[in-house]
Design a protein around this motif. Sequence first.
Motif, short mmCIF file in Angstrom:
data_model
loop_
_atom_site.label_atom_id
_atom_site.label_comp_id
_atom_site.label_asym_id
_atom_site.label_seq_id
_atom_site.Cartn_x
_atom_site.Cartn_y
_atom_site.Cartn_z
N GLY A 1 20.16 -21.44 10.46
CA GLY A 1 19.74 -20.49 9.43
C GLY A 1 20.85 -19.53 9.06
O GLY A 1 21.64 -19.11 9.91
N ILE A 2 20.92 -19.19 7.77
CA ILE A 2 21.91 -18.22 7.33
C ILE A 2 21.47 -16.82 7.74
O ILE A 2 20.29 -16.56 7.97
N MET A 3 22.44 -15.92 7.86
CA MET A 3 22.15 -14.54 8.24
C MET A 3 21.78 -13.74 6.99
O MET A 3 22.54 -13.69 6.02
N VAL A 4 20.61 -13.12 7.02
CA VAL A 4 20.14 -12.28 5.92
C VAL A 4 20.38 -10.83 6.31
O VAL A 4 19.88 -10.37 7.34
N VAL A 5 21.14 -10.10 5.49
CA VAL A 5 21.49 -8.71 5.81
C VAL A 5 20.55 -7.76 5.06
O VAL A 5 19.84 -8.17 4.13
N PRO A 6 20.51 -6.50 5.44
CA PRO A 6 19.62 -5.54 4.78
C PRO A 6 19.89 -5.40 3.28
O PRO A 6 21.03 -5.55 2.83
N ASP A 7 18.85 -5.09 2.53
CA ASP A 7 18.95 -4.98 1.08
C ASP A 7 19.90 -3.88 0.63
O ASP A 7 20.43 -3.93 -0.49
N ASN A 8 20.13 -2.88 1.49
CA ASN A 8 20.99 -1.77 1.06
C ASN A 8 22.48 -2.07 1.23
O ASN A 8 23.32 -1.21 0.92
N PHE A 9 22.83 -3.24 1.72
CA PHE A 9 24.24 -3.62 1.78
C PHE A 9 24.75 -3.84 0.36
O PHE A 9 24.09 -4.49 -0.44
N ALA A 10 25.92 -3.33 0.06
CA ALA A 10 26.45 -3.37 -1.30
C ALA A 10 26.88 -4.78 -1.69
O ALA A 10 27.71 -5.39 -0.99
N PHE B 1 32.52 -7.98 4.18
CA PHE B 1 31.76 -8.25 5.40
C PHE B 1 32.27 -7.39 6.55
O PHE B 1 33.48 -7.29 6.80
N GLU B 2 31.35 -6.77 7.29
CA GLU B 2 31.67 -5.89 8.41
C GLU B 2 31.14 -6.52 9.70
O GLU B 2 29.96 -6.36 10.03
N PRO B 3 31.96 -7.24 10.44
CA PRO B 3 31.46 -7.99 11.60
C PRO B 3 30.86 -7.10 12.68
O PRO B 3 29.81 -7.44 13.25
N THR B 4 31.48 -5.97 12.99
CA THR B 4 30.95 -5.11 14.05
C THR B 4 29.58 -4.56 13.66
O THR B 4 28.64 -4.56 14.48
N LYS B 5 29.45 -4.10 12.44
CA LYS B 5 28.17 -3.56 11.97
C LYS B 5 27.08 -4.62 12.02
O LYS B 5 25.96 -4.36 12.50
N CYS B 6 27.37 -5.81 11.54
CA CYS B 6 26.36 -6.87 11.52
C CYS B 6 25.99 -7.31 12.93
O CYS B 6 24.82 -7.59 13.22
N ASP B 7 26.97 -7.37 13.83
CA ASP B 7 26.66 -7.78 15.19
C ASP B 7 25.79 -6.73 15.89
O ASP B 7 24.89 -7.08 16.66
N GLU B 8 26.02 -5.46 15.62
CA GLU B 8 25.17 -4.40 16.18
C GLU B 8 23.74 -4.53 15.67
O GLU B 8 22.77 -4.32 16.44
N LEU B 9 23.58 -4.88 14.41
CA LEU B 9 22.23 -5.06 13.85
C LEU B 9 21.55 -6.29 14.44
O LEU B 9 20.32 -6.30 14.64
N LEU B 10 22.32 -7.33 14.73
CA LEU B 10 21.76 -8.49 15.41
C LEU B 10 21.30 -8.11 16.82
O LEU B 10 20.20 -8.50 17.26
N ALA B 11 22.11 -7.36 17.52
CA ALA B 11 21.79 -6.97 18.90
C ALA B 11 20.54 -6.10 18.96
O ALA B 11 19.75 -6.19 19.92
N SER B 12 20.34 -5.27 17.92
CA SER B 12 19.20 -4.36 17.91
C SER B 12 17.94 -5.00 17.35
O SER B 12 16.86 -4.41 17.39
N GLY B 13 18.09 -6.20 16.79
CA GLY B 13 16.94 -6.89 16.20
C GLY B 13 16.69 -6.56 14.76
O GLY B 13 15.72 -7.04 14.17
N ASP B 14 17.56 -5.75 14.14
CA ASP B 14 17.40 -5.40 12.73
C ASP B 14 17.80 -6.55 11.81
O ASP B 14 17.46 -6.55 10.63
N ILE B 15 18.59 -7.48 12.32
CA ILE B 15 18.85 -8.75 11.65
C ILE B 15 18.38 -9.85 12.59
O ILE B 15 18.77 -9.85 13.78
N THR B 16 17.56 -10.74 12.13
CA THR B 16 17.00 -11.76 13.00
C THR B 16 17.69 -13.11 12.87
O THR B 16 17.57 -13.95 13.75
N LEU B 17 18.38 -13.37 11.78
CA LEU B 17 19.14 -14.61 11.63
C LEU B 17 20.48 -14.30 11.01
O LEU B 17 20.62 -13.26 10.34
#
Length: 214
Positions: free
Chosen positions: A184-193, A198-214
């Motif tokens: 599955g592709i990674m879906v990021v929050p709607d407020n991303f510009a 692409f911000e790898p550290t930010k996205c990985d933190e959101l994955l770790a916290s469960g704010d991004i599920t894929l």
Amino acid sequence: MITSINKRSYPNTLIVILAQDNGKSEFEEKDDVTRITDEEGNLIGFNFFNVEQLIDYDKLPDGQVRLTDKELAALNDKIAAAGFNDKLAYGRPTLVYGYVKTCDPHPDSDHLHVTTVDVGNEEHQIVCGAPNIAQGQKVVVALPGTLMPNGQQIWPGSLRGVDSYGMICSARELGLKHAPQKRGIMVVPDNFATGGEFEPTKCDELLASGDITL
């Protein structure tokens, strides 16, 4: 432009890729600089040998590297000194956030989809095989000229007869530590510009916290 180093296979060498090699390549070498063209004479890259004389080679990691303005200027000076007329320059980022405007079934596949993706200042058609792709998502797009963490180069192509300009990425393809181990592709929050880099550290933190599920 892709700039990369492979210290084990090509020591003390910087590889610059400017375009896709679709056929027989031609090489012209002068003063530790090899200029590479395709069979039609179009420039597709350079190899710089003994590159430690130009940049601080030891501090650079294996894989893709982004050179400083000073390092890029040193390469351009070397190109000119070797007698070539070309000049290297970084363009805009190639790993960016995109908005999926349309998502339709592929006319010749039961699992592929043909999408239209807005990447900020332009729109591109991208064929995607992820099961969770859908209209209205914010995603990460690898545009042509991207070198992925696994070494895959992204260039325009076609899938089952439909043109595709880039790739919509999964967290695993992006090399993120907390990437889910499922398709599955990674879906990021709607407020991303849209069009933002692409911000790898930010996205990985959101994955770790469960704010991004894929």
